[in-house]
Design an enzyme around this catalytic site. Structure first.
Site, PDB file in Angstrom:
ATOM      1  N   ASP A  46      47.240  46.691  54.478  1.00 55.21           N
ATOM      2  CA  ASP A  46      47.443  45.575  53.555  1.00 55.21           C
ATOM      3  C   ASP A  46      48.442  44.569  54.114  1.00 55.21           C
ATOM      4  OD1 ASP A  46      45.924  45.559  51.225  1.00 55.21           O
ATOM      5  OD2 ASP A  46      47.199  47.032  50.221  1.00 55.21           O
ATOM      6  N   LYS A  97      43.831  43.744  55.054  1.00 59.10           N
ATOM      7  CA  LYS A  97      43.294  43.394  53.728  1.00 59.10           C
ATOM      8  C   LYS A  97      44.249  42.421  53.062  1.00 59.10           C
ATOM      9  CE  LYS A  97      43.281  46.401  50.044  1.00 59.10           C
ATOM     10  NZ  LYS A  97      44.131  45.682  49.064  1.00 59.10           N
ATOM     11  N   GLU A 151      38.486  45.579  42.236  1.00 54.90           N
ATOM     12  CA  GLU A 151      39.359  46.483  41.466  1.00 54.90           C
ATOM     13  C   GLU A 151      39.313  46.150  39.975  1.00 54.90           C
ATOM     14  OE1 GLU A 151      43.312  47.102  43.016  1.00 54.90           O
ATOM     15  OE2 GLU A 151      43.942  48.180  41.201  1.00 54.90           O
TER      16      GLU A 151
HETATM   17  O1  KIV Z   1      47.343  49.007  47.834  1.00 56.58           O
HETATM   18  C1  KIV Z   1      46.338  49.697  47.546  1.00 56.58           C
HETATM   19  O2  KIV Z   1      46.362  50.933  47.548  1.00 56.58           O
HETATM   20  C2  KIV Z   1      45.121  48.985  47.198  1.00 56.58           C
HETATM   21  C3  KIV Z   1      44.011  49.798  46.593  1.00 56.58           C
HETATM   22  C4  KIV Z   1      44.322  50.045  45.170  1.00 56.58           C
HETATM   23  C5  KIV Z   1      42.696  49.157  46.786  1.00 56.58           C
HETATM   24  O3  KIV Z   1      45.024  47.810  47.383  1.00 56.58           O
END
Ligand code: KIV
Length: 280
Positions: free
Chosen positions: A86, A116, A185
């Site tokens: 992320d 992401k 989500e």
């Molecule tokens: O940070 C995370 O774990 C997420 C998931 C909930 C998709 O973005």
């Protein structure tokens, strides 16, 4: 187990063939090794680490340094699993330039295979520029935890037709910008089904019903390690929290009673050495 790390073409082929994609979060080496030993297709080093590992109330405080530190640990353990990391809050919103540099760090320094980021039309240009640099991007629509305050909290999203149309339009924009996949989500299952049908990249659902091309869960939720709250969309596949507490209570008791360590946990000295020690 003979497992080959998937690539973007494999993921797209899985959607085409209707084979479901499995994804779970991981934040450290030991869990990454465990996940790597299962048929799991992808690991997400989610910024959910802020809540389930670092103890914050939201994902907002998570930094680039946190993400790099944890992604490095995961990448060391997950040799055969595709790793997505992320981009944390405010690491991609200020400028495309900064977004590109931070996305690059997650691949070059931390060893992720893809990044992401959250959002729709507002991040489309950012996605386009990261993808143009050769970095695979996964989008994230619906409940976007980094901006949950703006959405009225950690609530399901896009439940009326107008919001659902806007989400579908965002999904199409992200696909056109080159995203290779999209997390959906906490949205109605019927909307996730439409989005999954209308775009050609795989959708990965979390609280978005069974018609998505794949599913993702936070590992602490799935294994019962996070006790603070359990979202409606979580299924607990184990209750490790209880097992951990039972095991640790047992350890405390054995220490208190002098039953641990037992002879098999001890090192010993040869008798002559012991005699020399005792006789000075
Ligand atoms: O940070 C995370 O774990 C997420 C998931 C909930 C998709 O973005």
């Amino acid at each position: 187990m003979d497992k080959q790390k998937l690539n973007l073409r494999d993921l797209s082929e899985m959607k085409r063939q209707g084979r479901k994609i499995s994804m779970i979060t991981a934040y450290d080496y030991s869990f990454a090794v465990l996940v790597d030993g299962t048929p799991m297709d992808m690991i997400l080093v989610g910024d959910s680490l802020g809540m389930v590992v670092l103890g914050y109330d939201s994902t907002v405080p998570v930094t680039m340094e946190d993400m790099i530190h944890h992604t490095k640990a995961v990448a060391r353990g997950a040799k055969s699993t595709f790793v997505v990391a992320d981009l944390p809050f405010m690491s991609y919103q200020v400028s495309t330039h900064e977004a590109l540099r931070n996305a690059g760090r997650l691949l070059k320094e931390a060893g992720a295979d893809a990044v992401k980021l959250e959002g729709g039309s507002t991040v489309v240009e950012t996605v386009r520029s990261i993808v143009s640099a050769g970095i695979p991007v996964m989008g994230h629509l619906g409940l976007t935890p980094q901006t949950a305050t703006m959405l009225g909290g950690l609530k399901s999203q896009a439940r009326d037709a107008a919001a659902a149309k806007a989400l579908l339009a965002d999904a199409m924009l992200l696909e056109q910008a080159g995203a290779f996949s999209l997390v959906l989500e906490a949205i109605p299952a019927q909307l996730a089904e439409v989005v999954t049908r209308e775009i050609s990249i795989p959708t990965i659902g979390i609280g978005a019903g069974p018609q998505c091309d794949g599913q993702v869960l936070v590992i602490h939720d799935a294994l019962g390690l996070f006790q603070r709250f359990v979202p409606k969309f979580v299924k607990r596949y184990a209750n490790l929290g209880e097992s951990v507490m039972a095991a640790l209570s047992n350890y405390c008791q054995e220490v208190a009673e002098g039953r641990f360590p037992a002879p098999e946990h001890c090192f010993s000295m040869r008798k002559e050495e012991l005699d020399k020690l005792l006789k000075g």
